[in-house]
Write a protein that holds these residues in place. Structure first.
Motif, PDB file in Angstrom:
ATOM      1  N   ILE A  49       1.009  -1.098   0.064  1.00  0.00           N
ATOM      2  CA  ILE A  49      -0.036  -0.020  -0.022  1.00  0.00           C
ATOM      3  C   ILE A  49       0.889   1.062  -0.016  1.00  0.00           C
ATOM      4  O   ILE A  49       1.966   1.444   0.700  1.00  0.00           O
ATOM      5  CB  ILE A  49      -0.849  -0.038   1.307  1.00  0.00           C
ATOM      6  CG1 ILE A  49      -1.565  -1.253   1.479  1.00  0.00           C
ATOM      7  CG2 ILE A  49      -1.878   1.085   1.053  1.00  0.00           C
ATOM      8  CD1 ILE A  49      -2.624  -1.753   0.431  1.00  0.00           C
ATOM      9  N   LEU A  50       0.663   2.061  -0.998  1.00  0.00           N
ATOM     10  CA  LEU A  50       1.476   3.305  -1.133  1.00  0.00           C
ATOM     11  C   LEU A  50       0.893   4.592  -1.090  1.00  0.00           C
ATOM     12  O   LEU A  50       0.059   5.055  -2.135  1.00  0.00           O
ATOM     13  CB  LEU A  50       2.328   3.151  -2.460  1.00  0.00           C
ATOM     14  CG  LEU A  50       3.569   4.195  -2.624  1.00  0.00           C
ATOM     15  CD1 LEU A  50       4.604   4.027  -1.461  1.00  0.00           C
ATOM     16  CD2 LEU A  50       4.095   3.934  -3.877  1.00  0.00           C
ATOM     17  N   PRO A  51       0.787   5.199  -0.092  1.00  0.00           N
ATOM     18  CA  PRO A  51       0.049   6.655   0.007  1.00  0.00           C
ATOM     19  C   PRO A  51       0.954   7.813  -0.904  1.00  0.00           C
ATOM     20  O   PRO A  51       2.120   7.694  -0.839  1.00  0.00           O
ATOM     21  CB  PRO A  51       0.176   7.074   1.379  1.00  0.00           C
ATOM     22  CG  PRO A  51       0.533   6.011   2.183  1.00  0.00           C
ATOM     23  CD  PRO A  51       1.372   5.178   1.251  1.00  0.00           C
ATOM     24  N   GLU A  54      -0.323  -0.629  -4.479  1.00  0.00           N
ATOM     25  CA  GLU A  54      -1.588  -0.010  -4.730  1.00  0.00           C
ATOM     26  C   GLU A  54      -1.563   1.211  -4.222  1.00  0.00           C
ATOM     27  O   GLU A  54      -1.137   1.524  -2.940  1.00  0.00           O
ATOM     28  CB  GLU A  54      -2.760  -0.842  -3.831  1.00  0.00           C
ATOM     29  CG  GLU A  54      -4.131  -0.305  -3.764  1.00  0.00           C
ATOM     30  CD  GLU A  54      -4.984  -0.952  -3.107  1.00  0.00           C
ATOM     31  OE1 GLU A  54      -5.912  -0.688  -2.127  1.00  0.00           O
ATOM     32  OE2 GLU A  54      -5.030  -2.539  -3.018  1.00  0.00           O
ATOM     33  N   ILE A  55      -2.039   2.566  -5.068  1.00  0.00           N
ATOM     34  CA  ILE A  55      -1.651   3.820  -4.489  1.00  0.00           C
ATOM     35  C   ILE A  55      -2.866   4.139  -3.837  1.00  0.00           C
ATOM     36  O   ILE A  55      -4.052   4.299  -4.386  1.00  0.00           O
ATOM     37  CB  ILE A  55      -1.422   4.677  -5.948  1.00  0.00           C
ATOM     38  CG1 ILE A  55      -0.232   4.187  -6.668  1.00  0.00           C
ATOM     39  CG2 ILE A  55      -1.245   6.095  -5.339  1.00  0.00           C
ATOM     40  CD1 ILE A  55       1.086   4.101  -6.002  1.00  0.00           C
ATOM     41  N   VAL A  56      -2.701   4.947  -2.759  1.00  0.00           N
ATOM     42  CA  VAL A  56      -3.828   5.429  -1.920  1.00  0.00           C
ATOM     43  C   VAL A  56      -3.841   6.808  -2.367  1.00  0.00           C
ATOM     44  O   VAL A  56      -2.566   7.658  -1.991  1.00  0.00           O
ATOM     45  CB  VAL A  56      -3.447   5.343  -0.397  1.00  0.00           C
ATOM     46  CG1 VAL A  56      -4.598   5.842   0.468  1.00  0.00           C
ATOM     47  CG2 VAL A  56      -3.376   3.592  -0.059  1.00  0.00           C
ATOM     48  N   PRO A  57      -4.704   7.571  -2.926  1.00  0.00           N
ATOM     49  CA  PRO A  57      -4.787   9.149  -3.063  1.00  0.00           C
ATOM     50  C   PRO A  57      -4.525   9.937  -1.838  1.00  0.00           C
ATOM     51  O   PRO A  57      -4.625   9.674  -0.691  1.00  0.00           O
ATOM     52  CB  PRO A  57      -6.082   9.274  -3.605  1.00  0.00           C
ATOM     53  CG  PRO A  57      -6.549   8.032  -3.835  1.00  0.00           C
ATOM     54  CD  PRO A  57      -6.001   7.009  -2.996  1.00  0.00           C
ATOM     55  N   ARG A  58      -3.710  11.283  -2.070  1.00  0.00           N
ATOM     56  CA  ARG A  58      -3.392  12.187  -1.062  1.00  0.00           C
ATOM     57  C   ARG A  58      -4.956  12.536  -0.624  1.00  0.00           C
ATOM     58  O   ARG A  58      -5.978  12.614  -0.827  1.00  0.00           O
ATOM     59  CB  ARG A  58      -3.089  13.204  -1.734  1.00  0.00           C
ATOM     60  CG  ARG A  58      -2.436  14.289  -0.894  1.00  0.00           C
ATOM     61  CD  ARG A  58      -1.883  15.394  -1.335  1.00  0.00           C
ATOM     62  NE  ARG A  58      -0.402  15.236  -2.073  1.00  0.00           N
ATOM     63  CZ  ARG A  58       0.614  15.202  -1.298  1.00  0.00           C
ATOM     64  NH1 ARG A  58       0.701  15.362  -0.001  1.00  0.00           N
ATOM     65  NH2 ARG A  58       1.697  14.806  -1.757  1.00  0.00           N
ATOM     66  N   GLN A  59      -4.760  12.391   0.940  1.00  0.00           N
ATOM     67  CA  GLN A  59      -6.018  12.838   1.628  1.00  0.00           C
ATOM     68  C   GLN A  59      -6.409  14.167   1.704  1.00  0.00           C
ATOM     69  O   GLN A  59      -5.327  15.002   2.101  1.00  0.00           O
ATOM     70  CB  GLN A  59      -6.023  12.156   2.976  1.00  0.00           C
ATOM     71  CG  GLN A  59      -5.684  10.808   2.871  1.00  0.00           C
ATOM     72  CD  GLN A  59      -7.033   9.877   2.297  1.00  0.00           C
ATOM     73  OE1 GLN A  59      -8.086  10.103   2.726  1.00  0.00           O
ATOM     74  NE2 GLN A  59      -6.521   8.949   1.400  1.00  0.00           N
ATOM     75  N   LEU A  80      -0.292   8.814   7.976  1.00  0.00           N
ATOM     76  CA  LEU A  80       0.031   7.110   8.067  1.00  0.00           C
ATOM     77  C   LEU A  80      -1.170   6.224   8.391  1.00  0.00           C
ATOM     78  O   LEU A  80      -1.453   5.273   7.727  1.00  0.00           O
ATOM     79  CB  LEU A  80       1.014   6.664   8.428  1.00  0.00           C
ATOM     80  CG  LEU A  80       2.406   7.371   7.769  1.00  0.00           C
ATOM     81  CD1 LEU A  80       3.745   7.015   8.896  1.00  0.00           C
ATOM     82  CD2 LEU A  80       2.995   6.674   6.736  1.00  0.00           C
ATOM     83  N   LEU A  81      -1.751   6.546   9.402  1.00  0.00           N
ATOM     84  CA  LEU A  81      -2.818   5.692  10.118  1.00  0.00           C
ATOM     85  C   LEU A  81      -4.232   5.911   9.110  1.00  0.00           C
ATOM     86  O   LEU A  81      -4.666   4.980   9.024  1.00  0.00           O
ATOM     87  CB  LEU A  81      -3.113   6.425  11.620  1.00  0.00           C
ATOM     88  CG  LEU A  81      -2.058   6.042  12.562  1.00  0.00           C
ATOM     89  CD1 LEU A  81      -2.318   6.635  13.833  1.00  0.00           C
ATOM     90  CD2 LEU A  81      -1.412   4.720  12.359  1.00  0.00           C
TER      91      LEU A  81
END
Length: 145
Positions: free
Chosen positions: A39-41, A79-84, A100-101
């Motif tokens: 998992i990659l933010p 799996e890219i996690v979009p910027r929050q 991160l959390l």
């Protein structure tokens, strides 16, 4: 098994290309081989790029071309996690790590792998993600065929 590798871990992986580290090499190889889902933010990519730009030892060790290839490899296996964009609640001693959390929750990560002492010190307070060191995570991954 789904894992988010903290910035400090990915920088160590990047440095392992020029300064061998068996743990980091094996940890990254396991992601490439699909032994766990990485998992990659997006924020982590920005942090790595910022660290490379700010820290002469990183620029001296890793060329811009190598950094670009590393990012391309990360994007191809993770799996890219979009910027929050929503406000992130302050939970940790270092509020810069709170994302991160949130990213781990959005990415449904089972593990947050870090070398950050602040995060490791609070690992008992979280059931998911489990917060572990790179060595601990490698031991878990090594049990997977």
């Amino acid at each position: 098994m789904r894992a988010l590798l903290d910035t400090n871990v990915l920088v160590s992986v990047l440095l392992a290309f020029v300064r061998p580290s068996q743990t980091m090499e094996q940890l990254f190889e396991a992601a490439i081989l699909g032994r766990y889902d990485l998992i990659l933010p997006e924020e982590i990519l920005a942090e790595i790029e910022s660290a490379w730009a700010r820290k002469p030892f990183l620029r001296d060790s890793i060329s811009a071309e190598q950094l670009g290839r590393f990012f391309a490899l990360l994007r191809s296996i993770a799996e890219i996690v979009p910027r929050q964009t929503d406000p992130i609640p302050a939970v940790l001693r270092d509020p810069r790590d709170d994302f991160l959390l949130v990213a781990a929750a959005f990415g449904d990560a089972d593990y947050l792998v870090t070398g950050d002492r602040d995060l490791l010190d609070i690992r008992d307070e979280f059931e998911q993600p489990r917060i572990v060191s790179p060595g601990q995570f490698l031991a878990l991954v090594s049990t997977i065929g």
